[in-house]
Scaffold this motif. Structure first.
Motif, PDB file in Angstrom:
ATOM      1  N   GLU A 255       6.854  11.018  13.202  1.00 49.92           N
ATOM      2  CA  GLU A 255       6.667  10.719  11.786  1.00 49.92           C
ATOM      3  C   GLU A 255       5.568   9.675  11.592  1.00 49.92           C
ATOM      4  O   GLU A 255       5.233   8.922  12.504  1.00 49.92           O
ATOM      5  N   TYR A 256       5.029   9.629  10.367  1.00 48.92           N
ATOM      6  CA  TYR A 256       3.890   8.773  10.061  1.00 48.92           C
ATOM      7  C   TYR A 256       4.315   7.570   9.217  1.00 48.92           C
ATOM      8  O   TYR A 256       5.212   7.666   8.382  1.00 48.92           O
ATOM      9  N   ALA A 257       3.639   6.456   9.453  1.00 48.98           N
ATOM     10  CA  ALA A 257       3.873   5.238   8.683  1.00 48.98           C
ATOM     11  C   ALA A 257       2.543   4.687   8.197  1.00 48.98           C
ATOM     12  O   ALA A 257       1.514   4.817   8.878  1.00 48.98           O
ATOM     13  N   LEU A 258       2.579   4.080   7.027  1.00 52.12           N
ATOM     14  CA  LEU A 258       1.405   3.411   6.463  1.00 52.12           C
ATOM     15  C   LEU A 258       1.655   1.910   6.497  1.00 52.12           C
ATOM     16  O   LEU A 258       2.661   1.430   5.980  1.00 52.12           O
ATOM     17  N   PHE A 259       0.763   1.167   7.152  1.00 51.78           N
ATOM     18  CA  PHE A 259       0.811  -0.297   7.177  1.00 51.78           C
ATOM     19  C   PHE A 259      -0.232  -0.807   6.185  1.00 51.78           C
ATOM     20  O   PHE A 259      -1.342  -0.259   6.119  1.00 51.78           O
ATOM     21  N   ALA A 260       0.093  -1.879   5.456  1.00 53.22           N
ATOM     22  CA  ALA A 260      -0.874  -2.388   4.487  1.00 53.22           C
ATOM     23  C   ALA A 260      -0.647  -3.859   4.199  1.00 53.22           C
ATOM     24  O   ALA A 260       0.489  -4.348   4.252  1.00 53.22           O
ATOM     25  N   SER A 261      -1.745  -4.570   3.897  1.00 53.32           N
ATOM     26  CA  SER A 261      -1.629  -5.982   3.546  1.00 53.32           C
ATOM     27  C   SER A 261      -2.772  -6.398   2.639  1.00 53.32           C
ATOM     28  O   SER A 261      -3.864  -5.820   2.684  1.00 53.32           O
ATOM     29  N   VAL A 262      -2.511  -7.416   1.831  1.00 50.67           N
ATOM     30  CA  VAL A 262      -3.519  -7.977   0.940  1.00 50.67           C
ATOM     31  C   VAL A 262      -3.320  -9.484   0.907  1.00 50.67           C
ATOM     32  O   VAL A 262      -2.188  -9.971   0.939  1.00 50.67           O
ATOM     33  N   GLY A 263      -4.417 -10.233   0.875  1.00 49.66           N
ATOM     34  CA  GLY A 263      -4.270 -11.686   0.838  1.00 49.66           C
ATOM     35  C   GLY A 263      -5.586 -12.416   0.773  1.00 49.66           C
ATOM     36  O   GLY A 263      -6.635 -11.827   0.493  1.00 49.66           O
ATOM     37  N   ALA A 264      -5.518 -13.712   1.056  1.00 48.89           N
ATOM     38  CA  ALA A 264      -6.633 -14.636   0.862  1.00 48.89           C
ATOM     39  C   ALA A 264      -7.936 -14.080   1.396  1.00 48.89           C
ATOM     40  O   ALA A 264      -7.992 -13.505   2.470  1.00 48.89           O
ATOM     41  N   GLY A 265      -8.956 -14.281   0.576  1.00 46.85           N
ATOM     42  CA  GLY A 265     -10.277 -13.792   0.994  1.00 46.85           C
ATOM     43  C   GLY A 265     -11.186 -13.330  -0.145  1.00 46.85           C
ATOM     44  O   GLY A 265     -12.270 -13.807  -0.264  1.00 46.85           O
ATOM     45  N   MET A 266     -10.787 -12.356  -1.042  1.00 50.77           N
ATOM     46  CA  MET A 266      -9.563 -11.565  -0.864  1.00 50.77           C
ATOM     47  C   MET A 266      -9.816 -10.426   0.133  1.00 50.77           C
ATOM     48  O   MET A 266     -10.881  -9.801   0.104  1.00 50.77           O
ATOM     49  N   ASN A 267      -8.849 -10.189   0.982  1.00 46.77           N
ATOM     50  CA  ASN A 267      -8.944  -9.140   1.992  1.00 46.77           C
ATOM     51  C   ASN A 267      -7.816  -8.135   1.823  1.00 46.77           C
ATOM     52  O   ASN A 267      -6.700  -8.489   1.450  1.00 46.77           O
ATOM     53  N   ILE A 268      -8.144  -6.881   2.096  1.00 43.33           N
ATOM     54  CA  ILE A 268      -7.164  -5.797   2.096  1.00 43.33           C
ATOM     55  C   ILE A 268      -7.378  -4.985   3.362  1.00 43.33           C
ATOM     56  O   ILE A 268      -8.524  -4.742   3.763  1.00 43.33           O
ATOM     57  N   ASN A 269      -6.290  -4.577   4.021  1.00 42.75           N
ATOM     58  CA  ASN A 269      -6.439  -3.619   5.106  1.00 42.75           C
ATOM     59  C   ASN A 269      -5.256  -2.670   5.129  1.00 42.75           C
ATOM     60  O   ASN A 269      -4.204  -2.922   4.524  1.00 42.75           O
ATOM     61  N   ALA A 270      -5.464  -1.540   5.806  1.00 42.25           N
ATOM     62  CA  ALA A 270      -4.444  -0.498   5.863  1.00 42.25           C
ATOM     63  C   ALA A 270      -4.603   0.269   7.156  1.00 42.25           C
ATOM     64  O   ALA A 270      -5.679   0.304   7.765  1.00 42.25           O
TER      65      ALA A 270
END
Length: 357
Positions: free
Chosen positions: A336-351
């Protein structure tokens, strides 16, 4: 083909539980230095309604960030039966280093990664240890870097740790201090020969610094009578919320599209736990981008209600809790598949899109 697979995980949750009732005697001030007119019980109740935070964890007085990182790292090694001497890299994501109780001074020399490697007793000089300050998305960015090392043939095993102590860097007179907490999580990423695409399938990172670099900054206490000029973590919550719900969903969609995995095949979304209302809004907007409205009830495990926002530690802690069967109604299933994600100072986003082996 060579795939980057998570082979072990660990986490450390501090023993001190701080409930919302513990803030009822606080005096809160606004950014203008004026005491908030709204009664403190109402402020606490409103924050709980928006964020869903009921309690959070604070680090024990005699411990620091590097201790938490070590505890999580040791658990990851023990649970996977991996020898620490076989690690090619130890990457530690954090933002404030070691902070002593009652002495708010950021300490990053030596690096937190060097301290963790030392505590683990690893002799191998080619286990390269370094820090990664990248705001709340730091741990996931470390995973992305580890994947590059593995795919290039430079590494076979990389430990990535997210550790943060926000309770000691929070202004006691800022109502946002009720959001922040402490903790650490770690995973070991390993190069594996696989017949099919598995492990890390795609990732995407963006930095919006031109107009949004200062939504999270350091500044003095909002209380004008605070005894010194200590710098605390400051957040423009409204602007950050607006940025996140506008920018994160299309970024997640781009990462999913890059992986070639249909949205309906993603069974878990592990997203940074900063604000429950914001996370639900991000997920709803992501589904709208695919012209879908039915969101599975078990898609997004949430830890913020009991753990608060522990910055770079949030997602690895969440992963470890699900992997160890400690999140009710949530588990990872092979294939099965999972999506990881985060947003925060910078501003930075990744997935990142990940397929469980």
């Amino acid at each position: 083909m060579i795939s980057s697979i998570i082979k072990g995980s660990g986490s450390y949750l501090p023993a001190i539980r701080v409930h919302n009732e513990d803030f009822l005697s606080r005096e809160f001030y606004g950014a203008n230095g004026e005491r908030l007119v709204k009664p403190t019980p109402d402020i606490v109740a409103t924050l709980q309604k928006i964020t869903e935070i009921k309690e959070r964890r604070y680090l024990e007085d005699h411990l620091m960030t590097s201790d938490m990182g070590y505890f999580a790292a040791k658990m990851a090694l023990d649970s996977s039966s991996i020898d620490g001497e076989s690690l090619d890299y130890i990457i530690v994501a954090h933002n404030f280093g070691d902070i002593r109780k009652g002495n708010i001074r950021i300490d990053t020399c030596p690096t937190i990664a060097a301290r963790v490697k030392h505590k683990l007793g690893i002799v191998n000089p080619y286990t390269v240890a370094y820090d990664l300050p990248f705001g709340c998305p730091g741990w996931l960015q470390g995973i992305i870097q580890a994947n590059y090392y593995i795919q290039s043939g430079d590494a076979k095993r990389v430990m990535v740790i997210g550790a943060e102590n926000l309770s000691r860097i929070s202004d006691p007179h800022d109502m946002d201090s009720m959001i922040f907490s402490d903790g650490a999580g770690a995973v070991i990423l390993e190069a594996s020969e696989t017949a099919q695409r598995t492990g890390i399938l795609s990732h995407l990172t963006r930095s919006d610094t031109l107009d949004h670099a200062h939504l999270l900054t350091m500044g003095p206490s909002y209380n004008p009578d605070y005894p010194d000029d200590t710098l605390f973590l400051k957040m423009n919550g409204r602007k950050l919320y607006e940025y996140a719900i506008k920018t994160v969903p299309p970024t997640l969609k781009a990462c999913i599209d890059r992986s070639g995995v249909p949205l309906e095949k993603i069974k878990k979304v592990l997203i940074h736990q900063a604000n429950a209302k914001m996370d639900h809004n991000i997920l709803e907007r992501l589904f709208q981008l695919y012209n879908q409205t039915e969101i599975p009830a078990d898609l997004m495990p949430m830890s913020i209600q009991k753990l608060g926002n522990n910055s770079v530690a949030t997602v690895p802690i969440l992963y470890d809790l699900v992997a160890k069967g400690e999140m009710e109604n949530h588990r990872f299933v092979s294939g099965e598949y999972a999506l990881f994600a985060s947003v925060g100072a910078g501003m930075n986003i990744n997935a990142m899109v990940y397929c469980h082996p």
